[in-house]
Design an enzyme around this catalytic site. Structure first.
Site, mmCIF file in Angstrom:
data_model
loop_
_atom_site.group_PDB
_atom_site.id
_atom_site.type_symbol
_atom_site.label_atom_id
_atom_site.label_comp_id
_atom_site.label_asym_id
_atom_site.label_seq_id
_atom_site.Cartn_x
_atom_site.Cartn_y
_atom_site.Cartn_z
ATOM 1 N N SER A 148 0.766 -1.244 0.000
ATOM 2 C CA SER A 148 0.000 0.000 0.000
ATOM 3 C C SER A 148 0.798 1.297 0.000
ATOM 4 O O SER A 148 0.196 2.373 -0.069
ATOM 5 C CB SER A 148 -0.922 0.003 1.226
ATOM 6 O OG SER A 148 -0.205 -0.358 2.399
ATOM 7 N N CYS A 149 2.122 1.263 0.086
ATOM 8 C CA CYS A 149 2.879 2.518 0.082
ATOM 9 C C CYS A 149 2.602 3.259 -1.228
ATOM 10 O O CYS A 149 2.814 2.706 -2.306
ATOM 11 C CB CYS A 149 4.370 2.233 0.237
ATOM 12 S SG CYS A 149 5.367 3.735 0.335
ATOM 13 N N ASN A 213 -3.214 2.569 4.751
ATOM 14 C CA ASN A 213 -1.945 3.284 4.640
ATOM 15 C C ASN A 213 -2.244 4.718 4.222
ATOM 16 O O ASN A 213 -3.400 5.117 4.078
ATOM 17 C CB ASN A 213 -1.051 2.583 3.612
ATOM 18 C CG ASN A 213 0.434 2.836 3.831
ATOM 19 O OD1 ASN A 213 0.828 3.888 4.327
ATOM 20 N ND2 ASN A 213 1.265 1.872 3.468
ATOM 21 N N THR A 214 -1.205 5.501 4.023
ATOM 22 C CA THR A 214 -1.401 6.873 3.558
ATOM 23 C C THR A 214 -2.016 6.885 2.157
ATOM 24 O O THR A 214 -2.026 5.874 1.450
ATOM 25 C CB THR A 214 -0.062 7.623 3.537
ATOM 26 O OG1 THR A 214 0.866 6.900 2.702
ATOM 27 C CG2 THR A 214 0.507 7.757 4.938
ATOM 28 N N CYS A 353 -28.328 31.042 20.420
ATOM 29 C CA CYS A 353 -28.073 31.694 19.132
ATOM 30 C C CYS A 353 -27.370 33.041 19.315
ATOM 31 O O CYS A 353 -27.790 33.884 20.113
ATOM 32 C CB CYS A 353 -29.394 31.905 18.405
ATOM 33 S SG CYS A 353 -29.214 32.705 16.790
ATOM 34 N N CYS A 385 -38.239 24.208 4.405
ATOM 35 C CA CYS A 385 -37.095 23.366 4.764
ATOM 36 C C CYS A 385 -37.307 21.918 4.308
ATOM 37 O O CYS A 385 -38.387 21.347 4.496
ATOM 38 C CB CYS A 385 -36.895 23.408 6.275
ATOM 39 S SG CYS A 385 -35.592 22.321 6.885
ATOM 40 N N CYS A 391 -27.541 23.486 8.093
ATOM 41 C CA CYS A 391 -27.550 24.582 9.066
ATOM 42 C C CYS A 391 -27.059 24.148 10.438
ATOM 43 O O CYS A 391 -26.182 24.789 11.033
ATOM 44 C CB CYS A 391 -28.943 25.202 9.157
ATOM 45 S SG CYS A 391 -30.238 24.028 9.649
ATOM 46 N N CYS A 395 -23.642 25.431 12.589
ATOM 47 C CA CYS A 395 -23.845 26.347 13.707
ATOM 48 C C CYS A 395 -22.736 26.214 14.747
ATOM 49 O O CYS A 395 -22.520 25.134 15.310
ATOM 50 C CB CYS A 395 -25.194 26.078 14.368
ATOM 51 S SG CYS A 395 -25.530 27.196 15.752
#
Length: 407
Positions: A148-149, A213-214, A353, A385, A391, A395
């Site tokens: 996986s490198c 891996n990365t 709020c 909505c 939203c 928040c």
């Protein structure tokens, strides 16, 4: 010692599930020895690729090779979101690495000491097999096959190019199984077919999977010089991305693999604290491999990882890791299986709020124009909505919370 953290991984009894990943923090025995003294449960040593005296075997790293990825400005300017790394495999010979394995296993018989191997140059079969046999003789508990490198090695047909090639997976696992009786772990990264690669590994005889891996990345380009932000002599290359940024991808990979295989999964990718560790266990991980958090904060983080995870388990009534491993898998379904009859709309707590307007702007320009901000405060038109959730996700004061409404 936190007794509820004791872990058996591939027959090795460990004091806890936390391991150093095969990466810079596991470069040599002195470093790993210090990590074990601090309390780490195991380590996968830096990947072997060399042989003593073999002509042309020298592997040299470039400089610089590790680059922190920060926010672009504002409050995030000094926040590190991850690392881009182009460091190659171990700079030690196989003989030196095996000496390290032997030293560590004799000194720490209750810790997992796992070898990592990777080869791409011919004669390939002989190299994989010789390294595996050498590691077994040195006393390694298991062998991690680095499939996986994403940088350097992949250019010569190794690393991630193996993990994306079913024929190579089958072939190399077969070679190594001929040479050793040790448990084999295939380390994979987030390709589109990672689940297939994991299932194939199990079919071919692998005893565990490590994911992930990365991930191949480019950290940025300097707007004045037009060069990569990390470069050596003016040129750069793609490297492996680690850290916070890949955690959601790693978590998804672990849970999908855990559902597809019966062998253990070692989770890796963006684990920084005990909460993230618990998430990976809930997704099916048996052990947890960590690199970026150690590069940033040192081996001492193990105390917080162990104390936090143990306290969580006590609070939840989990006597051991197995008691909650994979508990989240049942609540992860296909998109088509989610109930369309449930609708969640925002409820506004006016006491929390601050009238910052973030919800109104996002709803206006990326939602359904259901929220407005005026001198009178925030107003929500629930009939407009559709319950997208943007939203209350944005928040900063948690003044908006979802409330279920039947369609």
């Amino acid at each position: 010692m936190r007794e509820n953290l004791r872990t058996n991984f591939l027959g090795v009894e460990m004091p806890n599930p936390f391991m150093l990943a095969s990466a810079p923090p596991a470069r040599d025995r002195d470093m790993i020895d210090r990590a074990f003294q601090a309390g780490w449960g195991g380590a996968v040593i830096k990947t072997l690729t060399q042989y003593t005296g073999e002509e042309g075997s020298e592997i040299r790293d470039v400089s610089p090779r590790i680059f922190p990825i920060r926010g672009s400005g504002g409050v995030f300017k000094n926040v590190i979101f991850g690392y881009m790394n182009i460091e190659l495999t171990s700079q030690k010979t196989n003989e030196e690495s095996c000496e390290d394995i032997s030293f560590l296993k004799k000194r720490w018989p209750d810790r997992a000491v796992i070898a990592s191997i990777l080869y791409g140059h011919a004669p390939i079969k002989e190299k994989w097999q010789r390294a595996a046999a050498d590691c077994e003789l040195a006393g390694a508990d298991a062998i991690e096959l680095n499939f996986s490198c994403p940088h350097g090695c992949s250019e010569i047909g190794s690393g991630v190019s193996i993990g994306g090639n079913p024929a190579k997976i089958r072939e190399i696992i077969g070679w190594v199984k001929e040479a050793t009786r040790l448990p084999l772990i295939t380390k994979l990264t987030a390709l589109s077919d990672i689940v297939y690669a994991a299932a194939l590994s199990e079919e071919c005889g692998a005893d565990a999977i490590c994911a992930i891996n990365t991930i191949s990345s480019m950290p940025g380009i300097d707007l004045e010089t037009f060069r990569p932000r990390m470069n050596a002599g003016g040129v750069g290359t793609a490297g492996g991305l680690s850290g916070h940024m890949i955690k959601p991808i790693a978590l998804r990979s672990v849970l999908e693999i855990a559902r597809a295989v019966k062998i253990p999964v070692s989770g890796s990718g963006g684990i920084y604290d005990w909460r993230e560790a618990a998430e990976f266990i809930l997704a099916g991980a048996s052990t947890l491999q960590i690199c970026s958090a150690v590069m940033e904060q040192g081996y001492g983080i193990i105390g917080g990882l162990c104390n936090g995870l143990s306290a969580y388990m006590e609070r939840m009534g989990f006597k051991d890791i197995d008691a909650f491993r994979g508990r989240a898998l049942g609540s992860i379904v296909h998109h088509a299986d989610i109930d369309r009859g449930r609708l969640f709309k925002p409820y506004l707590d006016i006491m929390k709020c601050s009238c910052c307007g973030k919800c109104a702007v996002s709803c206006r320009d990326a939602g359904y124009q259901a929220i407005t901000l005026s001198r009178g405060g925030v107003r929500i038109e629930l009939e407009r909505c559709t319950g997208c959730g943007l939203c209350y996700g944005l928040c900063p004061n948690e003044a908006l919370t979802p409330v279920e409404t039947r369609v």
